[in-house]
Scaffold this motif. Structure first.
Motif, PDB file in Angstrom:
ATOM      1  N   VAL A  26       0.823  -1.202   0.000  1.00  0.00           N
ATOM      2  CA  VAL A  26       0.000   0.000   0.000  1.00  0.00           C
ATOM      3  C   VAL A  26       0.861   1.257   0.000  1.00  0.00           C
ATOM      4  N   THR A  27       2.008   1.242   0.693  1.00  0.00           N
ATOM      5  CA  THR A  27       2.705   2.506   0.944  1.00  0.00           C
ATOM      6  C   THR A  27       3.938   2.753   0.081  1.00  0.00           C
ATOM      7  N   CYS A  28       4.535   1.750  -0.527  1.00  0.00           N
ATOM      8  CA  CYS A  28       5.790   1.971  -1.247  1.00  0.00           C
ATOM      9  C   CYS A  28       5.605   2.991  -2.370  1.00  0.00           C
ATOM     10  N   LYS A  29       6.653   3.778  -2.613  1.00  0.00           N
ATOM     11  CA  LYS A  29       6.538   4.836  -3.617  1.00  0.00           C
ATOM     12  C   LYS A  29       6.643   4.286  -5.043  1.00  0.00           C
TER      13      LYS A  29
ATOM     14  N   PHE B  20      -7.602   0.289   2.124  1.00  0.00           N
ATOM     15  CA  PHE B  20      -6.899   1.558   2.316  1.00  0.00           C
ATOM     16  C   PHE B  20      -6.094   1.918   1.071  1.00  0.00           C
ATOM     17  N   GLY B  21      -5.413   0.938   0.493  1.00  0.00           N
ATOM     18  CA  GLY B  21      -4.622   1.217  -0.700  1.00  0.00           C
ATOM     19  C   GLY B  21      -5.482   1.643  -1.878  1.00  0.00           C
ATOM     20  N   VAL B  22      -6.623   0.943  -2.069  1.00  0.00           N
ATOM     21  CA  VAL B  22      -7.501   1.294  -3.186  1.00  0.00           C
ATOM     22  C   VAL B  22      -8.012   2.719  -3.031  1.00  0.00           C
ATOM     23  N   LEU B  23      -8.299   3.129  -1.784  1.00  0.00           N
ATOM     24  CA  LEU B  23      -8.881   4.447  -1.583  1.00  0.00           C
ATOM     25  C   LEU B  23      -7.853   5.558  -1.646  1.00  0.00           C
ATOM     26  N   THR B  24      -6.588   5.293  -1.357  1.00  0.00           N
ATOM     27  CA  THR B  24      -5.632   6.398  -1.272  1.00  0.00           C
ATOM     28  C   THR B  24      -4.735   6.537  -2.488  1.00  0.00           C
ATOM     29  N   CYS B  34      -3.575  -3.592  -5.149  1.00  0.00           N
ATOM     30  CA  CYS B  34      -4.294  -3.610  -3.876  1.00  0.00           C
ATOM     31  C   CYS B  34      -5.567  -4.443  -3.988  1.00  0.00           C
ATOM     32  N   ILE B  35      -6.203  -4.413  -5.177  1.00  0.00           N
ATOM     33  CA  ILE B  35      -7.388  -5.259  -5.377  1.00  0.00           C
ATOM     34  C   ILE B  35      -6.987  -6.725  -5.329  1.00  0.00           C
ATOM     35  N   GLU B  36      -5.823  -7.056  -5.902  1.00  0.00           N
ATOM     36  CA  GLU B  36      -5.344  -8.440  -5.817  1.00  0.00           C
ATOM     37  C   GLU B  36      -5.110  -8.845  -4.364  1.00  0.00           C
TER      38      GLU B  36
END
Lengths: 172, 100
Positions: A26-29, B20-24, B34-36
């Motif tokens: 999620v966070t890596c650039k 969280f990843g999909v939304l941000t 992130c969906i995977e």
């Protein structure tokens, strides 16, 4: 007792690695780092499938997810020029998204952790998996009870292949 | 002793991380990854419940989820390449053709 302790330790170790690499996804650039972290998560989940007496699913997880889907993603990352995205990594709504994700987690946590799975247990015990074989059990179920969904899945894959070729043509 | 709840809570954590990843994130390929991640969290939940209930159906569902995910990857990435060829960008901010 000893084996339970070792299993618990291994579970928590793998869970830590899976959650940390999920966080890195999620966070890596850089997108390529995200892809590598995602691969780590896939491998951890394959380990969990082995712990859950599902070795065929673990093999499929490695082959399909880490082997096929992730390679496709990495090819596309390398084909496209990602420099056009420098400086706009995250949208403005990070706090709202964090709140929403926390809400989802609390809901799922309460539903899953406070509930008890039904007492009805089927005939597929560890003993059966060990003697009959996991792949054979999957195949028997797939080609008898789930034959129609299996055929539909093959049509879906054909449509996806044709669609991908059409979409990737020059003049779309 | 590892119970089914350990696996279910781990699946919940991974699913909400993916949410969280999909939304941000703004990069469409990262959103796809992130969906995977969310799909994999669901797969883990299916297989753990299938194991603890002694029933094979959950693992068959996981097989179909994987087939759908493979089709989704092929079509989605082809869409992204076509979009990048037209717009020179992969940011979701530029995906506004259907906006009114």
């Amino acid at each position: 007792m000893e084996t339970y302790m070792l299993e618990t330790f291994y579970f928590y170790l793998l869970a830590l690695v899976a959650v940390v690499s999920g966080y890195l996804v999620v966070t890596c650039k850089s997108p390529i780092n995200n892809a590598v972290a995602l691969m780590m998560t896939f491998v951890c989940l394959a380990n969990f499938y082995v712990m859950l007496q599902a070795p065929f699913m673990a093999a499929i997880q490695i082959m399909v997810y880490a082997g096929a889907i992730l390679m496709l993603i990495i090819f596309v990352i390398m084909l496209l020029n990602m420099d056009s995205l420098k400086g706009q990594k995250v949208s403005h709504s990070a706090s709202w998204a964090a709140g929403l994700a926390a809400l989802v987690f609390i809901q799922v946590y309460f539903v899953l952790n406070r509930s008890e799975p039904t007492g009805l247990t089927g005939g597929i015990t560890n003993q059966v998996v060990a003697t009959v074989g996991h792949t054979q059990l999957i195949a028997k179920s797939l080609f008898t009870d789930f034959l129609l969904p299996f055929e539909i899945a093959s049509i879906l894959l054909l449509v996806a292949i044709v669609g991908a070729v059409v979409l990737a043509k020059k003049n779309v | 002793m590892i119970t089914v709840h350990h696996y279910l809570v781990l699946g919940a954590i991974l699913f909400s991380l993916g949410t969280f990843g999909v939304l941000t994130r703004k990069n469409a390929i990262v959103i796809f990854m992130c969906i995977e991640l969310m799909l994999n969290a669901v797969n883990l939940t299916f297989i753990s419940l299938s194991h603890y209930l002694g029933n094979m159906d959950g693992q068959i569902f996981v097989l179909f989820i994987m087939a759908v995910a493979a089709a989704e990857a092929a079509v989605g990435l082809a869409l992204m390449i076509a979009f990048f060829r037209n717009r020179e960008s992969i940011s979701v901010d530029d995906f506004n053709l259907l906006k009114w």
